[in-house]
Design a protein around this motif. Structure first.
Motif, PDB file in Angstrom:
ATOM      1  N   ILE A 100       0.857  -1.204   0.000  1.00  0.00           N
ATOM      2  CA  ILE A 100       0.000   0.000   0.000  1.00  0.00           C
ATOM      3  C   ILE A 100       0.888   1.248   0.000  1.00  0.00           C
ATOM      4  O   ILE A 100       0.637   2.203  -0.731  1.00  0.00           O
ATOM      5  CB  ILE A 100      -0.955   0.010   1.210  1.00  0.00           C
ATOM      6  CG1 ILE A 100      -1.859  -1.221   1.173  1.00  0.00           C
ATOM      7  CG2 ILE A 100      -1.808   1.271   1.225  1.00  0.00           C
ATOM      8  CD1 ILE A 100      -2.624  -1.480   2.453  1.00  0.00           C
ATOM      9  N   ALA A 101       1.939   1.215   0.831  1.00  0.00           N
ATOM     10  CA  ALA A 101       2.845   2.372   0.914  1.00  0.00           C
ATOM     11  C   ALA A 101       3.473   2.658  -0.444  1.00  0.00           C
ATOM     12  O   ALA A 101       3.585   3.812  -0.860  1.00  0.00           O
ATOM     13  CB  ALA A 101       3.937   2.103   1.946  1.00  0.00           C
ATOM     14  N   PHE A 102       3.822   1.607  -1.143  1.00  0.00           N
ATOM     15  CA  PHE A 102       4.430   1.729  -2.458  1.00  0.00           C
ATOM     16  C   PHE A 102       3.488   2.446  -3.423  1.00  0.00           C
ATOM     17  O   PHE A 102       3.869   3.364  -4.136  1.00  0.00           O
ATOM     18  CB  PHE A 102       4.761   0.321  -2.955  1.00  0.00           C
ATOM     19  CG  PHE A 102       5.330   0.268  -4.334  1.00  0.00           C
ATOM     20  CD1 PHE A 102       6.662   0.543  -4.551  1.00  0.00           C
ATOM     21  CD2 PHE A 102       4.542  -0.061  -5.413  1.00  0.00           C
ATOM     22  CE1 PHE A 102       7.195   0.500  -5.826  1.00  0.00           C
ATOM     23  CE2 PHE A 102       5.057  -0.111  -6.691  1.00  0.00           C
ATOM     24  CZ  PHE A 102       6.394   0.167  -6.898  1.00  0.00           C
ATOM     25  N   ARG A 103       2.210   2.040  -3.392  1.00  0.00           N
ATOM     26  CA  ARG A 103       1.216   2.661  -4.280  1.00  0.00           C
ATOM     27  C   ARG A 103       0.984   4.118  -3.893  1.00  0.00           C
ATOM     28  O   ARG A 103       0.922   5.004  -4.748  1.00  0.00           O
ATOM     29  CB  ARG A 103      -0.123   1.902  -4.223  1.00  0.00           C
ATOM     30  CG  ARG A 103      -0.036   0.428  -4.585  1.00  0.00           C
ATOM     31  CD  ARG A 103       0.319   0.234  -6.040  1.00  0.00           C
ATOM     32  NE  ARG A 103      -0.680   0.767  -6.947  1.00  0.00           N
ATOM     33  CZ  ARG A 103      -1.620   0.045  -7.545  1.00  0.00           C
ATOM     34  NH1 ARG A 103      -1.675  -1.246  -7.335  1.00  0.00           N
ATOM     35  NH2 ARG A 103      -2.494   0.601  -8.363  1.00  0.00           N
ATOM     36  N   LEU A 104       0.839   4.338  -2.574  1.00  0.00           N
ATOM     37  CA  LEU A 104       0.566   5.700  -2.109  1.00  0.00           C
ATOM     38  C   LEU A 104       1.772   6.609  -2.305  1.00  0.00           C
ATOM     39  O   LEU A 104       1.627   7.801  -2.548  1.00  0.00           O
ATOM     40  CB  LEU A 104       0.165   5.683  -0.631  1.00  0.00           C
ATOM     41  CG  LEU A 104      -1.193   5.039  -0.341  1.00  0.00           C
ATOM     42  CD1 LEU A 104      -1.413   4.939   1.156  1.00  0.00           C
ATOM     43  CD2 LEU A 104      -2.309   5.838  -0.973  1.00  0.00           C
ATOM     44  N   PHE A 105       2.950   6.038  -2.186  1.00  0.00           N
ATOM     45  CA  PHE A 105       4.180   6.816  -2.363  1.00  0.00           C
ATOM     46  C   PHE A 105       4.194   7.444  -3.758  1.00  0.00           C
ATOM     47  O   PHE A 105       4.490   8.625  -3.923  1.00  0.00           O
ATOM     48  CB  PHE A 105       5.381   5.897  -2.186  1.00  0.00           C
ATOM     49  CG  PHE A 105       6.712   6.553  -2.438  1.00  0.00           C
ATOM     50  CD1 PHE A 105       7.247   7.435  -1.522  1.00  0.00           C
ATOM     51  CD2 PHE A 105       7.428   6.283  -3.581  1.00  0.00           C
ATOM     52  CE1 PHE A 105       8.469   8.037  -1.744  1.00  0.00           C
ATOM     53  CE2 PHE A 105       8.660   6.877  -3.824  1.00  0.00           C
ATOM     54  CZ  PHE A 105       9.176   7.753  -2.896  1.00  0.00           C
TER      55      PHE A 105
END
Lengths: 308, 424
Positions: free
Chosen positions: B411-416
């Motif tokens: 999720i962090a990767f996508r939001l980043f």
């Protein structure tokens, strides 16, 4: 060196760039001049690969941005508007870090850091953390961090904001020096005196478009903006207007002042003064307002370059 | 002046994150603690403690005993075969087991000591203490309700006179009955004065046998594990959020943008932050456990392989949480506000602040959503339950921690890409 063709960029409904096009030659200092929000930073962001255009083409040193962004990144250096450095690190550590990201070998990087620290007059303080530096000193390191890998093209986005006179002059000298070494420089600013002093050619950007482009002389000629000689008189005499009007047609009058628009101040000023003496007009003050980018911009857009 | 106030209010109410931080999360936190401490839910019943029940006697009396225990308001009885029940306690899935051994019915009728046994995990001795308290009144009344108390009492006297003939036995029976009635009356009068609920049958009851199925190796070990694991994980979460938020600080200060100008792949910026956070997490956990070893004697050497795996999994899950939080926020200030509340909620829920068996059943079920819970339980497995690294119950917790970390990283990767790299 740089070819920008028909660049468009929209943020939501707002059009930031409306088909901007220009060419920059090798070893040229090109100024992008315009008020805040004109589209300068968007153009720089696209050319420096961190922003995708909606359409248009950018070629830098033969590399097409759409297919060779990584090659362009190695070719360019960017001096951002903000001081983008790590304040808790020393100047030397900052430079080593940023240079390392461009893959400069460590030995060469050490040498290059020392060279640049000397060039910017900060070698003696290279091991001090940036928090102990003044704003001007940080600005110098901000520039040094962008040229560690000897880029062919340097984008400088408002590099002198908030800088003291001493640092500003040093920065100008370095910019000239880099340019003499063959570096192509794209310089954005809204300080017209900087653009006048540094740039070989200037593109004035307003509302996402380049409204005029060329050398300062070319801009003056194209915009029909003239230098102004302002004369003040001791006493108000309505006949002065008629007497001078016989010799110069491009004149504006106010109560105790006359503004004469001149294409050649050097030639016109002695003539005006001698004519006034001949006519018995007592001059109390003379001011010369050279045509500059501010007046050119004002003439072309009806807006000030800087917010007042 | 008023214009300034209106402007600020307008800006505040337009920021949904502000609203969430100021209102929704505090409400959630208040609700959580209210639930945890049993104040929420008007008119709701008391929390029931689960007690496994293995009936080895399988008589009418033992079945009657089951009904009596099951009717207790604070106990939820769960019938299970002895081996399965013991395993459940050993694995830490349940706290205690009540065994009704063979001969229960006979003992009841003969006035002998009742063959009842509680086996429990000492990690949950407070919970077991509560269980005992709930069971005692019923144990006292068992001979009275199921058996014959007068008969039971008389048989105790017979045991003291094994050679008595039937005449003497009848005499003993009669005297015993009179004695029982007199005691009952006396106890009744006395208790009516004092408001006690015990009756004469109480003295007939026999103590329940209490067996620790999982014993503490050292007296202080259990509390120590709870203190080290609980505190370490909560503090780790706070520190990893700080490191993760460094991404936002870099964005605010322009260094992230400058990093993007370089030939560095933007995703590497995130990975670098993740790795840094992981390394710092590992360091922090190791230091805390080494401290517990040096100062309090927590035996980390004997458990080193499992401890290493638990620390690696916990670091991964916690650091992913830090990066995840940094990715959902827009500014460092937002991260700070969000993280304080989320970490406090997770820590309260997951057992960092107090052992989860103190909490109501619903809260214990909710605990599984927190990183703290799985981390603390894995450390319990290592130090308390002495699980080997191949034990399935232990590996399940490690797997869940890795799963949580992977999901949060994804999720962090996508939001980043969406939030952090949005430069303009």
């Amino acid at each position: 060196m740089i070819e920008v063709e028909n660049l468009y960029k929209k943020y939501g409904k707002r059009e930031a760039l409306k088909g901007i096009s220009f060419k920059i030659m090798k070893a040229e200092i090109y100024g992008l001049l315009g008020p805040n929000g004109a589209g300068k930073t968007t153009a720089i962001s696209i050319m420096s690969t961190i922003l995708q255009p909606d359409s248009g083409r950018v070629i830098i040193d033969g590399y097409d941005l759409s297919t060779n962004a990584n090659s362009i990144k190695q070719t360019i250096g960017v001096v951002p508007q903000e001081i983008a450095l790590y304040n808790e690190l020393s100047a030397n550590d900052n430079l080593m870090f940023w240079g390392g990201l461009y893959g400069v070998p460590e030995k060469d990087l050490h040498q290059r850091c020392n060279e640049l620290l000397k060039l910017f007059g900060l070698y003696e303080r290279k091991d001090d953390i940036l928090n102990s530096y003044s704003g001007g000193m940080k600005r110098r390191i901000n520039i040094a961090a962008a040229i560690l890998h000897n880029p062919k093209v340097l984008f400088m986005d408002e590099p002198t904001v908030g800088v003291d006179i001493q640092s500003r002059n040093l920065i100008f000298e370095v910019v000239k020096h880099l340019n003499q070494q063959g570096m192509t420089i794209v310089y954005t600013t809204h300080y017209m005196e900087e653009a006048e002093r540094l740039c070989d050619r200037i593109g004035i950007v307003d509302d996402g478009k380049i409204i005029i482009e060329g050398t300062l002389e070319q801009l003056k000629n194209s915009s029909l903006v003239k230098d102004v000689i302002k004369l003040s008189f001791l006493s108000h005499d309505s006949s002065i207007k008629e007497k001078l009007f016989e010799f110069w047609k491009d004149i504006q009058f106010s109560e105790r002042e006359i503004a004469i628009y001149s294409d050649d101040v050097k030639a016109d000023l002695p003539l005006i003064v001698s004519k006034c003496i001949d006519l018995g007009i007592e001059i109390t003050n003379i001011e010369i307002h050279k045509a500059n980018l501010e007046s050119i911009f004002l003439t072309l857009t009806g807006k000030q370059l800087r917010d007042k | 002046m008023l214009q300034l106030i209106f402007k600020d209010l307008k800006l505040f109410f337009r920021d949904k994150r502000n609203l969430m931080l100021s209102f929704a999360l505090p409400i959630a936190l208040i609700s959580l603690f209210a639930l945890a401490f049993g104040g929420a839910g008007k008119g709701s019943g008391n929390t029931k403690i689960t007690l496994l029940y293995s009936d080895l006697d399988q008589t009418y009396a033992s079945k009657q005993a089951f009904l009596i225990f099951d009717s207790l308001p604070n106990i939820h009885l769960k019938t299970m075969k002895l081996t399965a029940a013991q395993q459940a306690v050993e694995k830490g899935n349940e706290s205690a087991l009540l065994i009704v051994h063979q001969g229960f019915a006979d003992s009841l009728n003969n006035g002998a000591q009742l063959p009842l046994e509680i086996q429990y995990d000492e990690a949950k001795k407070i919970e077991v203490g509560l269980l005992q308290q709930a069971l005692i009144p019923s144990l006292f009344t068992l001979p009275f309700v199921i058996g014959n108390p007068k008969q039971s009492m008389a048989k105790r006297f017979f045991k003291m006179t094994p050679n008595a003939d039937s005449l003497i036995q009848n005499n003993i029976q009669n005297q015993s009955n009179k004695l029982f009635d007199a005691i009952s009356e006396g106890v009744k009068i006395e208790n009516e004065k004092n408001g006690n609920t015990l009756n004469a049958t109480n003295f007939l009851s026999s103590d329940i046998k209490i067996t620790k199925l999982i014993k503490a190796k050292k007296d202080n070990q259990l509390g120590l594990i709870q203190a080290v694991a609980g505190t370490a994980i909560m503090m780790l979460l706070f520190s990893v959020v700080g490191i993760g938020a460094g991404l936002l600080e870099e964005k605010q200060e322009g260094t992230l943008k400058r990093l993007l100008y370089t030939p560095l792949n933007p995703i590497k910026i995130l990975f670098a932050k993740m790795i840094t956070t992981n390394l710092i997490s590992l360091m922090q956990l190791f230091i805390m456990f080494i401290f517990a070893w040096l100062v309090f004697g927590l035996d980390i050497i004997a458990h080193f392989p499992a401890l290493l795996i638990s620390i690696l999994a916990t670091s991964f899950a916690c650091s992913s949480f830090g990066v995840f939080l940094a990715s959902i926020a827009q500014t460092r200030q937002q991260v700070q506000g969000l993280s304080t509340l989320i970490i406090l909620v997770m820590s309260a829920l997951g057992g960092s602040m107090m052992p989860i068996f103190f909490m109501p059943e619903l809260m214990q079920k909710l605990a599984v959503i927190s990183v703290n819970y799985w981390s603390i339980q894995s450390f319990y497995d290592v130090f308390w339950r002495d699980f080997h690294i191949t034990d399935q119950a232990y590996l399940k917790k490690i797997f869940i921690l890795i799963l949580i970390g992977t999901a949060l990283n994804f999720i962090a990767f996508r939001l980043f890409k969406r939030n952090i790299l949005r430069i303009s």
